[in-house]
Write an enzyme that holds these catalytic residues in place. Structure first.
Site, PDB file in Angstrom:
ATOM      1  N   CYS A  87      80.966  24.386  65.116  1.00  0.00           N
ATOM      2  CA  CYS A  87      82.048  23.793  64.340  1.00  0.00           C
ATOM      3  C   CYS A  87      83.020  24.885  63.875  1.00  0.00           C
ATOM      4  CB  CYS A  87      81.489  23.044  63.126  1.00  0.00           C
ATOM      5  SG  CYS A  87      80.449  24.073  62.089  1.00  0.00           S
ATOM      6  N   CYS A 111      81.675  27.541  61.570  1.00  0.00           N
ATOM      7  CA  CYS A 111      80.757  28.490  62.191  1.00  0.00           C
ATOM      8  C   CYS A 111      81.550  29.601  62.880  1.00  0.00           C
ATOM      9  CB  CYS A 111      79.871  27.790  63.219  1.00  0.00           C
ATOM     10  SG  CYS A 111      79.173  26.248  62.613  1.00  0.00           S
TER      11      CYS A 111
END
Lengths: 79, 321
Positions: free
Chosen positions: A10, A13
Site C-alpha cells: 500500500c 508501506c
C-alpha cells in the site's frame, strides 16, 4: 543490520520503505532494507496493521508511517 | 451562541460586502453557502480528525484483538462494533487484521461486526454529517451504523460459516507481539501525519461536493425531488443503497451533495441509507476480503448489509417524517 519493511504494497508501506532507505543512505549505515510482502511472513511477526518495521528480527513499529527523525532513533539506538 | 457564527460572519461579509451580491439572489445564496461551508467543514475536519487520531493511538489492533479473543456472541458483537470505531483501520490492513483476529480465537461473527463498523463509522463521515446536518443526524448515523454492524455480525455468527474462511488462513502461524507503547510526542506526530494524510486526500471532494451542493442549493427549487425520492416512494431506499455501492472513494464529496438533496425533498432515511452504503459497502473492500474468505461468505456479507441498511432507511423515513 537487516531492516525489514512489512506491508502488502500500500501507499504507506512504500512511504516507510523510502524513509528507511533515505535514513540508511544519509547516515551511511551498514544495513540492508528488505521489503516483505508475504502475508505468512508478515503475520509471523505478530503484526496486524501495516506498514511495520522490523530491525534484526525485532518488531519496532507497526501501523503507522514514522517521521524521518523517529527512524533515525530506531536505527541508531542499537548500535 | 452558535460557535460557527464567525464563519457565517466572514462568509456574509465576503459575499454581500466585498462581492456586492444581493442576499435575496440565487447567486448570492449559493456563494454565501459555499464560502460558509467550505472553511467550516475543513476546520472541523482538522480538529476532529486530529482528536480521533490521538484517541486511536490508544487502541492499536493488537490490543483490540486481546479484548475480543474468545468473546461470545451478542456481547462480543457489541464490543467489536464499538472497538471498530476507535481502532485505526485502513482497508489495506484488512487482510492481516482478519487473519490476526481469526487466529487468536475471535469468532467469525464478532470479526465481522468489527469489519462492518470500522469503515462505516468513520470520522470523515461523522464530521461532514455534524457540520452539514447537525448533531442529531450525526448521532443517528453513529447509532444506526453500530446497529448494522452488530446485527450483521450476529447473523454471520449464527449462520456458522467458519468453513467459508480460506484454508490457508488457518495455516498461518501468527507470531507473538506486544503493541508498542507510544509516547505522547509520538501520538501527536501520528495524529499530525494522519490529519495531513486524510485532509490532504478528501479536501478536493469536500470543496467539489460543497460547490455543486451550493449551486443546487441556489438553483433547484425546494422539494423538487420530493415526488421521486420523498417518503412516499417505497422503492427509493433500496435504489439509493444500490447506488451507494460504487461510490466509495467519493464519500467526502457525496455528503455535501446529499445534505442538499434533503432540502429538495429526498427523505432523511433514504439519505442516511445511501450514505451508509457509500461508506460501508465498497467493491475494493470486497476484493480485499475475497483474499481471506470464500465467495459465498462475501455474498452473505453484502446481502446482510444491504438488507439491514435498507431496513434502517425505512425506519428513519417512518420515524423522522
Amino acid at each position: 543490520m537487516i531492516i525489514k519493511v512489512l506491508g502488502s504494497g500500500c501507499a504507506n508501506c512504500q512511504k516507510l520503505e523510502q524513509v528507511a532507505k533515505q535514513v540508511v543512505a544519509d547516515l551511511v549505515l551498514d544495513a540492508q532494507v528488505v521489503k516483505v510482502t508475504d502475508m505468512g511472513e508478515i503475520m509471523g511477526y505478530g503484526v496486524m496493521s501495516t506498514p511495520a518495521l522490523v530491525v534484526d528480527e525485532q518488531l519496532r513499529l507497526a501501523g503507522r508511517v514514522p517521521t524521518y527523525g523517529e527512524v533515525v532513533t530506531i536505527l541508531t539506538r542499537d548500535q | 451562541m452558535d460557535i460557527f457564527y464567525p464563519f457565517q460572519w466572514v462568509a456574509d461579509r465576503l459575499t454581500y460586502d466585498l462581492l456586492g451580491l444581493d442576499p435575496a439572489s440565487k447567486l448570492g445564496a449559493s456563494v454565501d453557502f459555499f464560502l460558509y461551508d467550505v472553511p467550516k467543514i475543513l476546520a472541523m475536519l482538522v480538529v476532529i480528525v486530529f482528536a480521533v487520531a490521538v484517541i486511536r493511538s490508544f487502541f492499536p489492533p493488537e490490543k483490540t484483538r486481546g479484548f475480543l479473543s474468545h468473546s461470545r456472541l451478542y456481547g462480543g458483537n457489541v464490543l467489536a462494533a464499538l472497538l471498530g470505531v476507535v481502532t485505526p483501520f485502513c482497508s489495506c490492513s484488512a487482510v492481516p487484521l482478519f487473519i490476526g483476529f481469526v487466529e487468536s480465537g475471535v469468532p467469525l461473527g464478532v470479526t465481522f461486526s468489527f469489519l462492518i463498523a470500522s469503515p462505516m463509522v468513520n470520522e470523515v463521515a461523522l464530521v461532514l454529517l455534524l457540520g452539514l446536518f447537525g448533531w442529531k443526524v450525526a448521532g443517528l448515523y453513529l447509532v444506526s451504523g453500530l446497529t448494522v454492524a452488530i446485527i450483521g455480525g450476529i447473523v454471520i455468527g449464527k449462520l456458522d460459516l467458519e468453513d467459508q474462511v480460506e484454508d490457508y488462513v488457518r495455516q498461518i502461524k501468527v507470531g507473538e507481539s506486544d503493541a508498542v507503547e507510544l509516547t505522547w510526542a509520538q501520538r501527536f506526530a501520528y495524529a499530525r501525519g494522519y490529519v495531513a494524510d486524510i485532509v490532504g486526500k478528501v479536501w478536493p471532494y469536500v470543496v467539489g461536493g460543497i460547490a455543486l451542493g451550493a449551486v443546487m442549493h441556489g438553483y433547484i427549487p425546494t422539494d423538487a425531488l420530493a415526488k421521486w425520492a420523498g417518503p412516499g416512494n417505497p422503492l427509493a431506499v433500496p435504489v439509493a443503497v444500490l447506488m451507494g455501492i460504487p461510490l466509495y472513494s467519493n464519500a467526502a464529496g457525496i455528503i455535501p451533495l446529499v445534505s442538499v438533496l434533503t432540502e429538495k425533498g429526498v427523505a432523511m432515511g433514504t439519505v442516511l441509507a445511501f450514505m451508509m452504503a457509500v461508506v460501508a459497502l465498497s467493491v475494493p473492500e470486497f476484493i480485499i476480503l475475497r483474499k481471506v474468505i470464500k465467495p459465498k461468505l462475501i455474498a452473505i456479507f453484502i446481502s446482510i448489509n444491504f438488507v439491514t441498511i435498507t431496513a434502517i432507511g425505512y425506519l428513519f423515513n417512518w420515524v423522522l417524517r
